[in-house]
Design a protein around this motif. Structure first.
Motif, PDB file in Angstrom:
ATOM      1  N   ARG A 297       0.832  -1.209   0.000  1.00  0.00           N
ATOM      2  CA  ARG A 297       0.000   0.000   0.000  1.00  0.00           C
ATOM      3  C   ARG A 297       0.863   1.254   0.000  1.00  0.00           C
ATOM      4  O   ARG A 297       0.504   2.260  -0.641  1.00  0.00           O
ATOM      5  CB  ARG A 297      -0.928   0.000   1.216  1.00  0.00           C
ATOM      6  CG  ARG A 297      -2.017  -1.066   1.169  1.00  0.00           C
ATOM      7  CD  ARG A 297      -2.905  -1.003   2.400  1.00  0.00           C
ATOM      8  NE  ARG A 297      -3.685   0.217   2.431  1.00  0.00           N
ATOM      9  CZ  ARG A 297      -4.335   0.651   3.504  1.00  0.00           C
ATOM     10  NH1 ARG A 297      -4.280  -0.035   4.635  1.00  0.00           N
ATOM     11  NH2 ARG A 297      -5.039   1.756   3.447  1.00  0.00           N
TER      12      ARG A 297
ATOM     13  N   SER B 130      -7.876   0.922  -3.293  1.00  0.00           N
ATOM     14  CA  SER B 130      -9.162   0.763  -2.605  1.00  0.00           C
ATOM     15  C   SER B 130      -9.362  -0.678  -2.139  1.00  0.00           C
ATOM     16  O   SER B 130      -9.770  -0.916  -0.990  1.00  0.00           O
ATOM     17  CB  SER B 130     -10.299   1.180  -3.548  1.00  0.00           C
ATOM     18  OG  SER B 130     -11.552   0.899  -2.978  1.00  0.00           O
ATOM     19  N   HIS B 131      -9.054  -1.642  -2.988  1.00  0.00           N
ATOM     20  CA  HIS B 131      -9.253  -3.046  -2.605  1.00  0.00           C
ATOM     21  C   HIS B 131      -8.198  -3.499  -1.590  1.00  0.00           C
ATOM     22  O   HIS B 131      -8.494  -4.321  -0.715  1.00  0.00           O
ATOM     23  CB  HIS B 131      -9.217  -3.930  -3.844  1.00  0.00           C
ATOM     24  CG  HIS B 131     -10.452  -3.808  -4.689  1.00  0.00           C
ATOM     25  ND1 HIS B 131     -11.684  -4.235  -4.262  1.00  0.00           N
ATOM     26  CD2 HIS B 131     -10.639  -3.281  -5.926  1.00  0.00           C
ATOM     27  CE1 HIS B 131     -12.583  -4.005  -5.203  1.00  0.00           C
ATOM     28  NE2 HIS B 131     -11.971  -3.434  -6.219  1.00  0.00           N
TER      29      HIS B 131
ATOM     30  N   ALA C 206      -6.990  -1.564   0.700  1.00  0.00           N
ATOM     31  CA  ALA C 206      -7.498  -1.006   1.959  1.00  0.00           C
ATOM     32  C   ALA C 206      -8.610  -1.887   2.524  1.00  0.00           C
ATOM     33  O   ALA C 206      -8.714  -2.086   3.742  1.00  0.00           O
ATOM     34  CB  ALA C 206      -8.002   0.418   1.732  1.00  0.00           C
ATOM     35  N   ALA C 207      -9.422  -2.436   1.620  1.00  0.00           N
ATOM     36  CA  ALA C 207     -10.503  -3.328   2.076  1.00  0.00           C
ATOM     37  C   ALA C 207      -9.926  -4.615   2.664  1.00  0.00           C
ATOM     38  O   ALA C 207     -10.454  -5.148   3.654  1.00  0.00           O
ATOM     39  CB  ALA C 207     -11.432  -3.646   0.900  1.00  0.00           C
TER      40      ALA C 207
ATOM     41  N   GLN D   7      -7.060  -4.794   4.193  1.00  0.00           N
ATOM     42  CA  GLN D   7      -6.546  -4.400   5.505  1.00  0.00           C
ATOM     43  C   GLN D   7      -7.670  -4.314   6.530  1.00  0.00           C
ATOM     44  O   GLN D   7      -7.544  -4.794   7.667  1.00  0.00           O
ATOM     45  CB  GLN D   7      -5.835  -3.050   5.395  1.00  0.00           C
ATOM     46  CG  GLN D   7      -5.190  -2.578   6.701  1.00  0.00           C
ATOM     47  CD  GLN D   7      -4.097  -3.517   7.157  1.00  0.00           C
ATOM     48  OE1 GLN D   7      -3.109  -3.697   6.462  1.00  0.00           O
ATOM     49  NE2 GLN D   7      -4.281  -4.136   8.323  1.00  0.00           N
ATOM     50  N   THR D   8      -8.794  -3.725   6.112  1.00  0.00           N
ATOM     51  CA  THR D   8      -9.956  -3.643   7.006  1.00  0.00           C
ATOM     52  C   THR D   8     -10.445  -5.034   7.377  1.00  0.00           C
ATOM     53  O   THR D   8     -10.816  -5.313   8.528  1.00  0.00           O
ATOM     54  CB  THR D   8     -11.090  -2.839   6.338  1.00  0.00           C
ATOM     55  OG1 THR D   8     -10.624  -1.531   6.030  1.00  0.00           O
ATOM     56  CG2 THR D   8     -12.306  -2.752   7.252  1.00  0.00           C
ATOM     57  N   GLY D   9     -10.440  -5.935   6.398  1.00  0.00           N
ATOM     58  CA  GLY D   9     -10.861  -7.309   6.659  1.00  0.00           C
ATOM     59  C   GLY D   9      -9.968  -8.007   7.659  1.00  0.00           C
ATOM     60  O   GLY D   9     -10.449  -8.771   8.515  1.00  0.00           O
TER      61      GLY D   9
ATOM     62  N   ASP E 223      -8.204  -6.445   9.983  1.00  0.00           N
ATOM     63  CA  ASP E 223      -8.407  -5.787  11.290  1.00  0.00           C
ATOM     64  C   ASP E 223      -9.683  -6.257  11.972  1.00  0.00           C
ATOM     65  O   ASP E 223      -9.774  -6.267  13.205  1.00  0.00           O
ATOM     66  CB  ASP E 223      -8.451  -4.264  11.103  1.00  0.00           C
ATOM     67  CG  ASP E 223      -7.118  -3.696  10.637  1.00  0.00           C
ATOM     68  OD1 ASP E 223      -6.086  -4.381  10.825  1.00  0.00           O
ATOM     69  OD2 ASP E 223      -7.109  -2.584  10.074  1.00  0.00           O
ATOM     70  N   THR E 224     -10.684  -6.625  11.168  1.00  0.00           N
ATOM     71  CA  THR E 224     -11.986  -7.015  11.736  1.00  0.00           C
ATOM     72  C   THR E 224     -12.228  -8.515  11.652  1.00  0.00           C
ATOM     73  O   THR E 224     -13.361  -8.972  11.852  1.00  0.00           O
ATOM     74  CB  THR E 224     -13.113  -6.279  10.990  1.00  0.00           C
ATOM     75  OG1 THR E 224     -13.041  -6.582   9.593  1.00  0.00           O
ATOM     76  CG2 THR E 224     -12.997  -4.772  11.189  1.00  0.00           C
TER      77      THR E 224
ATOM     78  N   ARG F  83     -12.422 -10.495   9.125  1.00  0.00           N
ATOM     79  CA  ARG F  83     -13.416 -10.817   8.107  1.00  0.00           C
ATOM     80  C   ARG F  83     -13.108 -12.193   7.524  1.00  0.00           C
ATOM     81  O   ARG F  83     -11.969 -12.653   7.531  1.00  0.00           O
ATOM     82  CB  ARG F  83     -13.389  -9.738   7.020  1.00  0.00           C
ATOM     83  CG  ARG F  83     -14.547  -9.809   6.029  1.00  0.00           C
ATOM     84  CD  ARG F  83     -14.467  -8.657   5.040  1.00  0.00           C
ATOM     85  NE  ARG F  83     -14.660  -7.371   5.690  1.00  0.00           N
ATOM     86  CZ  ARG F  83     -14.453  -6.205   5.089  1.00  0.00           C
ATOM     87  NH1 ARG F  83     -14.010  -6.170   3.841  1.00  0.00           N
ATOM     88  NH2 ARG F  83     -14.669  -5.074   5.739  1.00  0.00           N
TER      89      ARG F  83
ATOM     90  N   ASP G 130     -11.317  -9.419  -2.343  1.00  0.00           N
ATOM     91  CA  ASP G 130     -10.695  -8.089  -2.439  1.00  0.00           C
ATOM     92  C   ASP G 130      -9.270  -8.185  -2.982  1.00  0.00           C
ATOM     93  O   ASP G 130      -8.837  -7.330  -3.763  1.00  0.00           O
ATOM     94  CB  ASP G 130     -10.693  -7.407  -1.070  1.00  0.00           C
ATOM     95  CG  ASP G 130     -12.055  -6.829  -0.707  1.00  0.00           C
ATOM     96  OD1 ASP G 130     -12.683  -6.246  -1.606  1.00  0.00           O
ATOM     97  OD2 ASP G 130     -12.472  -6.955   0.450  1.00  0.00           O
TER      98      ASP G 130
END
Length: 473
Positions: free
Chosen positions: A203, A420-421, A423-424, A426-428, A430-431, A433, A441
């Motif tokens: 990233r 964008s993907h 980042a998604a 990374q969010t996944g 962190d949570t 997913r 993604d």
């Protein structure tokens, strides 16, 4: 490996019009045979590649000599297109070119479409899509920096960086896909901590490439710098000095410039389009001048850089600040303050102005570049040119001449999608997913990066890209 194309294409690869020489290029399985049918050198058909052959071309019907030529022969795959290629250098008469081209078409060649030679090079594996686009950029390069950036991309610098990113991500993507195959057993093959570290690195690289697009866009397309200010500040004089020609009418009568005048010049490898505008004042002398003032304000809103020119002997730092703030209100626009007519001011007055400009009372201007000059005498012009280059370029490119700079809008959009993907993903992580969403993604991110080099492409995309090329390339 069997050839991808069964037909042979031909096109004029030099600009049309009379000249000393013209080059007609053929590519395809019959390129040598078609040329040999017209060529006086009977040994041409058996000649080795990377050789030059002098002779005459004759009309296939009546045997009339069309021209004396030099034919350069390149045997595939050691050629631009990886096919057999012949480049015929003939005299640059329009008539001669038409006659030679007609003869080649009669022997079985067909006219090439725009960009078809480079398209064949891409489809035959001679270069990737980013390198193919760099061919067009190199042809269009009109400054030292645009040439350097296009050449770096053509030689694969950008592509190599993307391939390395994709290769690292693909390893993790494969492990995630493997987890999906064993979904019922609830196992993890992909180390989430390692993936997080890799994501951070990738990233950061993608973000850096996206940041470089601002500079790359300037290098490729130039920067529009609007010269604005009060009437008689010396805007037309400055334009003429920058262009080194009498491009604009200079007069002591206020309001001489009623519409904008613009022209381009290269400064230290960067292309600038300078725009001289009508002088700004609250009460224009007539309706025509009022229209000119309105157009000045509109042109400022479209600018990439504003040179606010003022008469050093007439305005105070506070007045300069107020006028710049009023003109740029609501605009995110880099501004350079340019004080003119230093030849009419004393050293004490100049020092006092500079001090006031940088004082705490004028803190809004504290970071704004200030250049003082006498445009009519060309004094201080070098300082202004250096300030312009510094404002646009910064130091990134100078510190690393081989730095990867993104210049292509298509590449920038693909990088934005990839970012964008990523980042998604990374969010996944962190949570926590599910693996399915992480893998999806990551696939989208890889696809976006692959589109840049053509590892993932569609016929519509290729058509859009190569139809923008010139015929014969």
């Amino acid at each position: 490996m069997s050839p991808l194309f069964s037909d042979t294409i031909v096109a004029l690869s030099t600009p049309p019009g009379a000249g000393a020489l013209a080059v007609l290029r053929l590519s395809g399985p019959a390129a040598v045979a078609i040329t040999a049918a017209l060529f006086s050198k009977k040994s041409f058909a058996q000649a080795t590649g990377h050789t030059l052959h002098y002779g005459t071309l004759r009309h296939p019907g009546n045997g009339e000599i069309l021209d004396e030529v030099v034919a350069a022969l390149y045997r595939g795959p050691r050629s631009f297109t990886r096919e057999d290629v012949v480049e015929i250098s003939c005299h640059g008469s329009d008539y001669v070119v038409r006659q030679v081209l007609a003869a080649l078409l009669r022997e079985g060649a067909r006219l090439a479409e725009a960009g078809e030679f480079t398209k064949r090079a891409f489809l035959n594996g001679a270069m990737d899509l980013a390198q193919a686009e760099a061919v067009a950029d190199l042809i269009a390069a009109d400054s030292a920096l645009s040439h350097r950036v296009a050449l770096n991309q053509l030689r694969g610098g950008f592509s190599q960086e993307l391939r390395e990113l994709r290769a690292r991500l693909i390893k993790f993507a494969a492990l995630l896909e493997l987890e999906l195959d064993f979904g019922e057993e609830d196992v993890e093959f992909a180390d989430r901590t390692g993936l997080a570290h890799l994501l951070a690195e990738v990233r950061a690289v993608v973000a850096g490439l996206l940041r470089s697009f601002e500079l790359g866009n300037v290098i490729k397309n130039g920067i529009t710098a609007v010269i604005a200010g009060r009437p008689n500040a010396g805007k037309s004089t400055l334009l003429n000095a920058l262009l080194r020609e009498e491009r604009a009418i200079v007069s002591a009568i206020p309001g001489t410039t009623r519409d904008f005048i613009e022209d381009e010049v290269s400064i230290d490898g960067l292309r600038f389009r300078f725009v001289d505008t009508a002088g700004l004042r609250d009460n224009p002398a007539d309706e025509i001048e009022a229209i000119g003032v309105a157009r000045t304000r509109q042109r400022v809103r479209q600018a990439a850089l504003l040179l606010y020119l003022f008469d050093l002997t007439e305005l105070t730092p506070e007045e300069v600040r107020a006028e710049i703030q009023e003109l740029t209100n609501g605009l995110d626009l880099p501004v350079m303050a340019v004080g003119n007519k230093t030849d009419l001011a004393s050293a004490e007055d100049i020092a006092a102005f500079v001090s006031g400009f940088r004082s705490s009372q004028a803190n809004q201007l504290s970071e704004m570049p200030l250049v003082l000059l006498a445009a009519g005498q060309n004094h201080g012009l070098e300082a202004l040119q250096q300030a312009l280059v510094d404002q646009v370029r910064g130091t990134a490119l100078e510190n690393n001449a081989s730095a990867t700079i993104v210049t292509n809008v298509r590449h920038a959009r693909a990088l934005e999608i990839a970012a964008s993907h990523l980042a998604a993903v990374q969010t996944g992580l962190d949570t926590s997913r599910g693996t399915e969403l992480l893998a999806a993604d990551l696939r989208h991110a890889l696809a976006a990066l692959g589109e840049i080099t053509g590892e993932i492409s569609s016929e519509d995309l290729l058509t859009s890209i190569f139809t923008q090329f010139c015929i014969g390339k």
